[in-house]
Write an enzyme that holds these catalytic residues in place. Structure first.
Site, PDB file in Angstrom:
ATOM      1  CG  LEU A   9      57.087  72.172  40.204  1.00 40.38           C
ATOM      2  CD1 LEU A   9      56.731  73.630  39.979  1.00 40.38           C
ATOM      3  CD2 LEU A   9      58.083  72.026  41.339  1.00 40.38           C
ATOM      4  CB  ALA A  10      53.694  66.144  41.848  1.00 36.37           C
ATOM      5  CB  ALA A  11      53.906  69.525  46.528  1.00 32.89           C
ATOM      6  N   GLY A  12      50.845  70.215  45.014  1.00 31.67           N
ATOM      7  CA  GLY A  12      49.652  71.022  45.230  1.00 31.67           C
ATOM      8  C   GLY A  12      48.478  70.213  45.767  1.00 31.67           C
ATOM      9  CG  ASP A 103      48.930  70.897  37.254  1.00 34.02           C
ATOM     10  OD1 ASP A 103      49.906  71.236  36.553  1.00 34.02           O
ATOM     11  OD2 ASP A 103      48.293  71.706  37.965  1.00 34.02           O
ATOM     12  CG  HIS A 363      23.000  29.522  22.722  1.00 29.46           C
ATOM     13  ND1 HIS A 363      22.798  29.557  21.367  1.00 29.46           N
ATOM     14  CD2 HIS A 363      22.788  28.233  23.082  1.00 29.46           C
ATOM     15  CE1 HIS A 363      22.472  28.354  20.930  1.00 29.46           C
ATOM     16  NE2 HIS A 363      22.453  27.538  21.956  1.00 29.46           N
ATOM     17  CE1 TYR A 366      30.312  32.056  36.091  1.00 30.83           C
ATOM     18  CE2 TYR A 366      29.850  30.015  37.271  1.00 30.83           C
ATOM     19  CZ  TYR A 366      30.559  31.200  37.152  1.00 30.83           C
ATOM     20  OH  TYR A 366      31.504  31.530  38.083  1.00 30.83           O
ATOM     21  CE1 TYR A 387      31.497  30.377  47.784  1.00 29.41           C
ATOM     22  CE2 TYR A 387      29.356  31.362  47.312  1.00 29.41           C
ATOM     23  CZ  TYR A 387      30.465  31.243  48.123  1.00 29.41           C
ATOM     24  OH  TYR A 387      30.541  31.980  49.278  1.00 29.41           O
ATOM     25  NE  ARG A 440      17.004  12.595  30.955  1.00 27.48           N
ATOM     26  CZ  ARG A 440      17.444  12.826  29.732  1.00 27.48           C
ATOM     27  NH1 ARG A 440      18.181  13.897  29.494  1.00 27.48           N
ATOM     28  NH2 ARG A 440      17.159  11.999  28.738  1.00 27.48           N
TER      29      ARG A 440
END
EC number: 2.7.7.23
Length: 457
Positions: A9-12, A103, A363, A366, A387, A440
């Site tokens: 029963l899962a219609a409530g 439920d 450390h 990215y 990106y 650089r």
């Protein structure tokens, strides 16, 4: 063995949840509560499961696809009316039918199997799953005669003072002879204050017809807990979490403080792994043997190898090999693939990155949309610049490469095996094998110039 069926029963509407999410889809430890129920039923060798859906039917069907048939209850006119909607699927069939509320996520297959067995032993047309609680206020009471035979179910509001003192309650789970059920459902009336058709009335109809009605009393009230609001949802989650955590500990996992450790139901953890307090393990995460996951870590739908140490870090939808060190404060975003013997240090972030065996990202790094070879050392502050504002591009680093501190690798770019990137470089072109890449500006020292800057005394 007779045929077995189940109606969920899962219609409530679940108005007391005050939520846009359909009630039975609210998760309990990582799985919608109706899916908990159906998954338990599916272990019982049931021939057909029929879920009665109403509001949000499409979403329920998505979650239970392949696990159940579905019937729509357009108007919510009571539990008997809900079961009657399964007439097209089950009416006229020989066998027994379980009726379970969607439920009640804590109900276990072993309890339902015991109910089915008891129903068969008593040769009953209906068997009610009952339990005993200290405060039965609000629950239907089980009325038995002097011989212990079930006479009827009385709702709390209709019970006499004597009946209200009865502590055995109806849990809302039943086992019926299938044909008897659907024949009785046709005779259920809605002559009550709510104008609804109630499933307990089937018990009265069968008793009036001198059919055998039994009641199987289970020990634990917890399993029958129905979730109708956020408070009950939190209680069900707490009880389910305790069950999950205790199961892991029985299987050889150390939870330092199980009351403060969150683990979803589909998570798998190997023996002799230690999970510290404040850890969250979600989704379909798999963790191997002899790992340590320290406080503050979150791992979601990821596969972790053996002897991995995760310190205060986040891992999402990624794969980690054996003998890997992660953290503290590392962030592995989706589609990271970390091979064996890798070090991912503090404040390192990866996304769609393959990191080869023996490589070190110690450390402040990215690496996104990157493919990094074996035995590479990436210095502090290095970035795979993936990106350009519109498109993502890939960085490829070969084996045995050294990337100096504070290097920017502007994708798309490829660094060959055994290459060396000088610290502070911004690499915009491919670096061949065995080459030194340096990009650089040349340092220029202007002697005496600092005296004019007034930067110190």
């Amino acid at each position: 063995m007779s045929k077995r069926y189940a109606v969920v029963l899962a219609a409530g509407q679940g108005t007391r949840m005050k939520s846009k999410l359909y009630k039975v889809l609210h998760p309990v430890c990582g799985k919608p509560m109706v899916e908990h129920v159906v998954d338990q039923i599916s272990t019982l060798d049931v021939d057909k499961v029929v879920t009665i859906v109403g509001h949000g039917a499409e979403k329920v069907q998505e979650h239970l696809a392949g696990k159940s048939e579905f019937v729509k209850q357009d108007e919510q006119l009571g539990t008997a009316h809900a079961v009657l909607q399964a007439k097209s699927e089950l009416a006229g069939k020989d066998g027994v039918t379980l009726v379970v509320c969607g439920d009640t996520p804590l109900i276990e297959a072993s309890t339902m199997e015991a109910l089915l067995k008891y129903h068969h032993e008593k040769r009953a047309k209906a068997t009610i799953l009952t339990t005993v609680i200290e405060d039965p206020t609000g629950y239907g009471r089980i009325i038995r005669d002097d011989l212990g035979i079930v006479e009827k179910i009385v709702e709390h509001k209709d019970a006499t003072e004597k009946e209200q003192r009865i502590s055995e309650i109806n849990t809302g789970t039943y086992c019926f002879d299938n044909k008897a059920l659907f024949e009785a459902l046709e005779n259920v009336s809605n002559d009550n204050v709510q104008g609804e058709y109630y499933l307990p009335d089937v018990i009265k109809i069968l008793k009036d017809a001198d059919e055998v009605v039994a009641a199987y009393k289970m020990e634990s009230f917890e399993e029958s807990l129905g979730v109708n609001d956020r408070i009950a949802l939190a209680e069900a989650s707490k009880l389910m979490q305790r069950r999950i955590n205790e199961n892991h500990m029985r299987n050889g996992v150390t939870l330092v403080n199980p009351e403060n450790t969150y683990i979803d139901i589909d998570v798998k953890i190997g023996q002799d792994t230690v999970i510290e307090p404040g850890v969250m393990l979600r989704g379909k995460t798999v963790i191997g043997d002899d790992c340590v996951v320290t406080s503050g870590s979150e791992i979601v739908s990821s596969v972790i190898g053996e002897r991995v140490h995760v310190r205060n870090s986040s891992i999402f939808e990624s794969k980690v090999g054996d003998d890997v060190q992660i953290g503290p404060y590392a962030h592995l975003r989706p589609e990271s693939d970390i091979h064996n013997h890798v070090k991912i240090g503090n404040y390192v972030e990866t996304k769609k990155a393959v990191v080869g065996e023996g490589t070190k990202l110690p450390h402040f790094i990215y690496m996104g949309d990157a493919e990094i070879g074996k035995n590479v050392n990436v210095g502090c502050g290095s970035i795979a610049v993936n990106y350009d504002g519109k498109n993502k591009a890939k960085t490829i680093i070969g084996d045995n490469v050294f990337v100096g501190c504070n290097s920017n690798l502007i994708a798309p770019v490829k660094v060959g095996d055994r290459a060396f990137i000088a610290a502070g470089s911004t690499i915009t072109k491919d670096v061949p094998e065995d080459a030194l890449g340096i990009a650089r500006a040349k340092q220029d020292n202007k002697l005496g110039y600092a005296k004019h800057l007034n930067h110190g005394k």
